[in-house]
Write a protein that holds these residues in place. Sequence first.
Motif, short mmCIF file in Angstrom:
data_model
loop_
_atom_site.label_atom_id
_atom_site.label_comp_id
_atom_site.label_asym_id
_atom_site.label_seq_id
_atom_site.Cartn_x
_atom_site.Cartn_y
_atom_site.Cartn_z
N GLU A 34 41.89 38.36 47.38
CA GLU A 34 41.55 38.06 46.00
C GLU A 34 40.99 36.65 45.94
O GLU A 34 41.59 35.71 46.46
CB GLU A 34 42.79 38.17 45.11
CG GLU A 34 43.25 39.60 44.91
CD GLU A 34 44.38 39.69 43.89
OE1 GLU A 34 44.39 38.88 42.95
OE2 GLU A 34 45.23 40.56 44.06
N GLY A 36 40.26 33.78 43.44
CA GLY A 36 40.67 33.41 42.10
C GLY A 36 39.79 32.38 41.41
O GLY A 36 39.94 32.13 40.23
N THR A 58 39.71 37.31 38.42
CA THR A 58 39.72 37.29 39.88
C THR A 58 38.71 38.30 40.39
O THR A 58 38.28 39.19 39.66
CB THR A 58 41.11 37.64 40.46
OG1 THR A 58 41.49 38.93 40.00
CG2 THR A 58 42.15 36.62 40.08
N ALA A 60 38.29 40.97 43.62
CA ALA A 60 38.93 41.61 44.77
C ALA A 60 37.85 41.99 45.76
O ALA A 60 36.82 42.56 45.40
CB ALA A 60 39.70 42.85 44.32
N LYS A 107 45.31 43.41 37.90
CA LYS A 107 45.53 43.49 39.34
C LYS A 107 44.51 44.44 39.95
O LYS A 107 43.94 45.28 39.25
CB LYS A 107 46.95 44.00 39.62
CG LYS A 107 48.04 43.10 39.08
CD LYS A 107 48.10 41.82 39.86
CE LYS A 107 49.19 40.91 39.32
NZ LYS A 107 49.11 39.58 39.83
N PRO A 108 44.29 44.37 41.28
CA PRO A 108 43.35 45.29 41.93
C PRO A 108 43.78 46.74 41.74
O PRO A 108 44.98 47.03 41.63
CB PRO A 108 43.42 44.90 43.40
CG PRO A 108 43.94 43.51 43.42
CD PRO A 108 44.82 43.38 42.21
#
Length: 140
Positions: A34, A36, A58, A60, A107-108
């Motif tokens: 990731e 950021g 972010t 990924a 989140k991914p």
Amino acid sequence: MFAVIKTGGKQYRVAANDVLKIEKVSGEVGDIVEIGQVLAHGEGDDVVIGAPFVEGATVAAEIVEQGKARTVIAFKKRRRQNSRRKIGHRQQFTAVRISEILTGGAKPSKKAAAKAEVKEDAPKKEKAAPKKAKAEDAAE
């Protein structure tokens, strides 16, 4: 959708499925990293610019390759002094494929995370005992 990220002291404009070579990042092929430090992201006229980074954003990326770049030769010569120096350098790089651009602290996706888990759950091969030890056991 695109994003402008900062990694390795450089800035890159990326979109999903882009493959780019960045400075060395620790990890193995297939791992998800990731990034950021997102400076801006958006699509068309809807662009969000950070000061200096966009909060909660972010990127990924999946590691595709770890390698070294071509050799760069640094050659110095001082004329009429019988003095010269030749040094080669190969910069390490990591090739990554951008899987998705995440905003709002997301989140991914499970697809990207599942790939990382499969690599971790793979059984590790055990080393076979030396042949000499087997031969000694058979003799006893």
